[in-house]
Scaffold this active site. Sequence first.
Site, short mmCIF file in Angstrom:
data_model
loop_
_atom_site.label_atom_id
_atom_site.label_comp_id
_atom_site.label_asym_id
_atom_site.label_seq_id
_atom_site.Cartn_x
_atom_site.Cartn_y
_atom_site.Cartn_z
N GLU A 129 6.67 -2.46 -15.37
CA GLU A 129 6.49 -2.68 -13.93
C GLU A 129 5.40 -1.75 -13.42
OE1 GLU A 129 6.49 -4.48 -11.62
OE2 GLU A 129 8.22 -4.41 -10.28
N ASP A 130 4.65 -2.22 -12.43
CA ASP A 130 3.60 -1.37 -11.87
C ASP A 130 4.18 -0.25 -11.02
OD1 ASP A 130 4.49 -3.12 -9.89
OD2 ASP A 130 2.52 -3.93 -9.39
N ASP A 183 9.82 0.62 -5.86
CA ASP A 183 9.94 1.11 -4.49
C ASP A 183 11.41 1.03 -4.08
OD1 ASP A 183 9.53 1.82 -1.87
OD2 ASP A 183 8.53 -0.02 -1.28
N PHE A 194 1.54 3.50 0.84
CA PHE A 194 1.17 2.23 0.23
C PHE A 194 -0.07 2.42 -0.62
CE2 PHE A 194 -0.27 -2.09 -0.26
CZ PHE A 194 0.92 -2.73 -0.55
N ARG A 251 -6.73 -5.10 -6.81
CA ARG A 251 -6.09 -4.97 -8.13
C ARG A 251 -7.07 -4.44 -9.18
NH1 ARG A 251 -1.11 -7.58 -8.12
NH2 ARG A 251 -0.94 -9.50 -6.94
P1 IMP Z 1 10.69 -3.11 -4.98
O1 IMP Z 1 11.48 -4.36 -5.23
O2 IMP Z 1 10.78 -2.69 -3.54
O3 IMP Z 1 11.00 -1.98 -5.91
O4 IMP Z 1 9.18 -3.50 -5.11
C1 IMP Z 1 8.49 -3.60 -6.29
C2 IMP Z 1 7.25 -4.44 -6.10
O5 IMP Z 1 6.71 -4.28 -4.79
C3 IMP Z 1 6.15 -3.99 -7.02
O6 IMP Z 1 6.15 -4.74 -8.20
C4 IMP Z 1 4.90 -4.24 -6.22
O7 IMP Z 1 4.45 -5.56 -6.43
C5 IMP Z 1 5.33 -4.10 -4.78
N1 IMP Z 1 5.00 -2.76 -4.22
C6 IMP Z 1 5.84 -1.78 -3.88
N2 IMP Z 1 5.19 -0.71 -3.39
C7 IMP Z 1 3.88 -1.05 -3.42
C8 IMP Z 1 2.67 -0.33 -3.06
O8 IMP Z 1 2.65 0.83 -2.61
N3 IMP Z 1 1.51 -1.01 -3.27
C9 IMP Z 1 1.46 -2.28 -3.77
N4 IMP Z 1 2.55 -2.96 -4.11
C10 IMP Z 1 3.76 -2.35 -3.94
#
Ligand code: IMP
Length: 179
Positions: free
Chosen positions: A99-100, A103, A152, A165
């Site tokens: 995963e990138d 959050d 962000f 990206r």
């Molecule tokens: P989560 O479900 O809130 O943990 O979100 C994970 C996904 O949200 C990641 O795979 C990203 O695609 C996106 N995401 C969360 N934070 C960021 C950020 O700071 N920049 C860009 N994408 C984010």
Amino acid sequence: MLNDIKEVLFSEEEISERCKELASEIEACYKETGATPLVLALLKGSIPFMAELIKRFTIPVELEFMSVSSYSGVASTGDVKINKDMDVSCRGRSILLVEDIIDTGRTIKQVVQLLYDRGAEDVKIVALLDKKEGRVVECEADYVGFDIPNAFVVGYGLDYNQKYRNLPFVGVLKEEVYS
Ligand code: IMP
């Protein structure tokens, strides 16, 4: 694009160095079990990270892809949707989920649950970035590249509305770009 970046957090070189360390830690674990991991990247953000990481493995690995979405703009919707599913079965497999960024934790938690529901033997998570402050569900990665504050970020696969990206570094996006 560069004018929209407030601050560079991690350079290409720093990310590459960290990927070397992560790969050696991760492969030590699979060497112990003898499993060939199915490296499952979540599209599209984790592609540069996956590409950098897999080059460092000395064990055989297989690659798979899945696309899920939970974000619209800069906010998590909490609703995870599968846009593209994997092509092979994960039954009995050891999966390394790439995963990138984590959050809220919702995306990864739901994907991990789905993989176990489908019969995966073992699921390990590696995330390039971890925004621990943003967590709303319990979820921990097994391996993390870098912990970051609640900002962000874009670049190295991460986007804002599909842009940035291709930046070779991870940087904080200026607030005026999205506010
Ligand atoms: P989560 O479900 O809130 O943990 O979100 C994970 C996904 O949200 C990641 O795979 C990203 O695609 C996106 N995401 C969360 N934070 C960021 C950020 O700071 N920049 C860009 N994408 C984010």
